[in-house]
Design an enzyme around this catalytic site. Structure first.
Site, PDB file in Angstrom:
ATOM      1  CD  GLN A  36      26.714  80.941  76.006  1.00 55.53           C
ATOM      2  OE1 GLN A  36      26.033  80.718  75.371  1.00 55.53           O
ATOM      3  NE2 GLN A  36      26.729  82.204  76.410  1.00 55.53           N
ATOM      4  CG  HIS A  67      25.526  91.145  62.772  1.00 53.87           C
ATOM      5  ND1 HIS A  67      27.207  90.730  62.553  1.00 53.87           N
ATOM      6  CD2 HIS A  67      25.295  90.713  63.862  1.00 53.87           C
ATOM      7  CE1 HIS A  67      27.172  89.804  63.836  1.00 53.87           C
ATOM      8  NE2 HIS A  67      25.919  89.943  64.508  1.00 53.87           N
ATOM      9  CG  ASP A 111      25.175  88.483  75.720  1.00 48.95           C
ATOM     10  OD1 ASP A 111      25.092  88.291  74.698  1.00 48.95           O
ATOM     11  OD2 ASP A 111      25.730  87.363  76.568  1.00 48.95           O
ATOM     12  CG  ASP A 143      17.593  86.571  82.060  1.00 49.03           C
ATOM     13  OD1 ASP A 143      17.022  86.903  81.125  1.00 49.03           O
ATOM     14  OD2 ASP A 143      17.269  85.495  82.553  1.00 49.03           O
ATOM     15  CB  ALA A 144      17.602  89.928  77.538  1.00 51.08           C
ATOM     16  CG  ASP A 161      22.385  88.955  67.524  1.00 53.60           C
ATOM     17  OD1 ASP A 161      22.467  88.016  67.048  1.00 53.60           O
ATOM     18  OD2 ASP A 161      23.472  89.790  67.550  1.00 53.60           O
TER      19      ASP A 161
HETATM   20  N1  SPD Z   1      22.787  79.082  64.647  1.00 49.30           N
HETATM   21  C1  SPD Z   1      23.179  80.403  64.319  1.00 49.30           C
HETATM   22  C2  SPD Z   1      22.409  81.323  65.379  1.00 49.30           C
HETATM   23  C3  SPD Z   1      22.867  82.790  65.335  1.00 49.30           C
HETATM   24  C4  SPD Z   1      22.363  83.219  66.378  1.00 49.30           C
HETATM   25  N2  SPD Z   1      23.011  84.471  66.933  1.00 49.30           N
HETATM   26  C5  SPD Z   1      24.098  85.118  66.163  1.00 49.30           C
HETATM   27  C6  SPD Z   1      24.627  86.046  66.879  1.00 49.30           C
HETATM   28  C7  SPD Z   1      25.306  86.964  66.065  1.00 49.30           C
HETATM   29  N3  SPD Z   1      25.457  88.293  66.402  1.00 49.30           N
END
Ligand code: SPD
Length: 308
Positions: A36, A67, A111, A143-144, A161
């Site tokens: 990415q 969070h 991650d 890869d999760a 997350d």
């Molecule tokens: N468009 C926002 C989406 C957020 C997704 N993940 C946020 C990571 C924070 N730990």
């Protein structure tokens, strides 16, 4: 309000006709990783931020509004989590919160993108607050989906997350029935799952409704909460899932007592009253979700460009 001195703007496309812009005063890191495009930037108002594939992920100014609920709601529902898995979570904010639970013995952050983890460790110390160095924390760059599918009956809480399921982005497979099925199998019978599931705006809730329907097709009990995180440009949606009924009207005093007994650190967003409030799903979302039957599968995954 600090002096605004921005000559660079992050423009997030919420839809083809709705943009959300943040002026940036400093770029701390930027690169194309194998997965990415990453920016770590500084906003004069919201502080340091992580932006992936043009989407604002988290920032020091409002990250606690995301969070805290994504970690403490499932942990409260479990009661005494020992093993927590965070899929995604490279910034370490969810890890920081999970480690506040005295019962927690192990937290894995899985991650896909080691470059993002490294950049967050270096530049977003205000978010992770040293959590990566806690002896209970383990970082797995993988890869999760593969990681979760390899273990059964292990996790008390799984927190998805993730980045949004941008087309061709790294996370879209993690919003499918196959992934949720793997998560359910990877959890203990009393395990609790939570997923960031997209915008809860009444005009952009199509993906959220379909993610919720997909999770509902796998777990016996689901519940939607919609915290407001200002930098996401709309209320957000988290879907909580479990194998047993989810208590949506907890007693605030009992929650206050459990938080005091269970946590080693303070919270900025949540207490008993705030948890009770968050658990009340707005009527428009309850109605929208009740009417949704379509599910995402690996053969038919999220394709955000097809429509909001
Ligand atoms: N468009 C926002 C989406 C957020 C997704 N993940 C946020 C990571 C924070 N730990």
């Amino acid at each position: 309000m600090p002096q605004i001195d921005a000559d660079f703007w992050i423009t997030e496309t919420l839809s083809p006709v709705d943009l959300y812009q943040h002026g940036i005063s400093r770029v701390l890191a930027s690169c194309k990783t194998p997965f990415q495009e990453m920016y770590v930037v500084e906003s004069p108002t919201y502080g340091r931020a992580l932006v992936l594939d043009g989407k604002w992920q988290t920032c020091t100014g409002d990250e606690f509004l995301y969070h805290e609920p994504i970690v403490h709601l499932p942990c409260l529902l479990h009661g005494s989590p020992k093993r927590v898995l965070i899929a995604g979570g490279a910034d370490g904010g969810a890890l920081r919160e999970a480690l506040k639970w005295k019962s927690v013995e192990e937290v894995v952050v899985c991650d896909l993108d080691g470059d993002v983890v490294d950049a967050c460790r270096e530049h977003l110390g205000a978010i992770h607050q040293g959590a990566f160095d806690d002896s209970r924390a383990r970082i797995v760059v993988r890869d999760a989906f593969d990681f979760i599918a390899a273990e059964q009956g292990r996790w008390d809480v799984i927190v998805a997350d993730l980045t949004d399921p941008v087309e061709d982005g790294p996370a879209y497979k993690l919003f499918t029935r196959e992934f949720y099925d793997a998560c359910r199998k990877a959890m203990t019978p009393a395990g609790v799952f939570i997923n960031q599931a997209g915008s809860a705006s009444p005009v952009f809730d199509s993906q959220l409704a379909r993610v919720a329907a997909t999770i509902r097709s796998v777990f016996p009990a689901t519940h939607l909460v919609s915290p407001y995180v200002p930098t996401y440009g709309s209320p957000w949606g988290f879907v909580i899932a479990a194998n047993r009924p989810i208590e949506s009207r907890p007693d605030p005093t009992a929650i206050d007592e459990r938080l005091v007994d269970s946590l080693s650190g303070a919270l900025r967003s949540l207490d008993g009253a705030a948890v009770l409030g968050l658990m009340q799903t707005p009527k428009y979302l309850r109605e929208r979700l009740a009417g949704e039957r379509r599910v995402y599968t690996l053969a038919d995954p999220p394709q955000p460009k097809a429509g909001v």
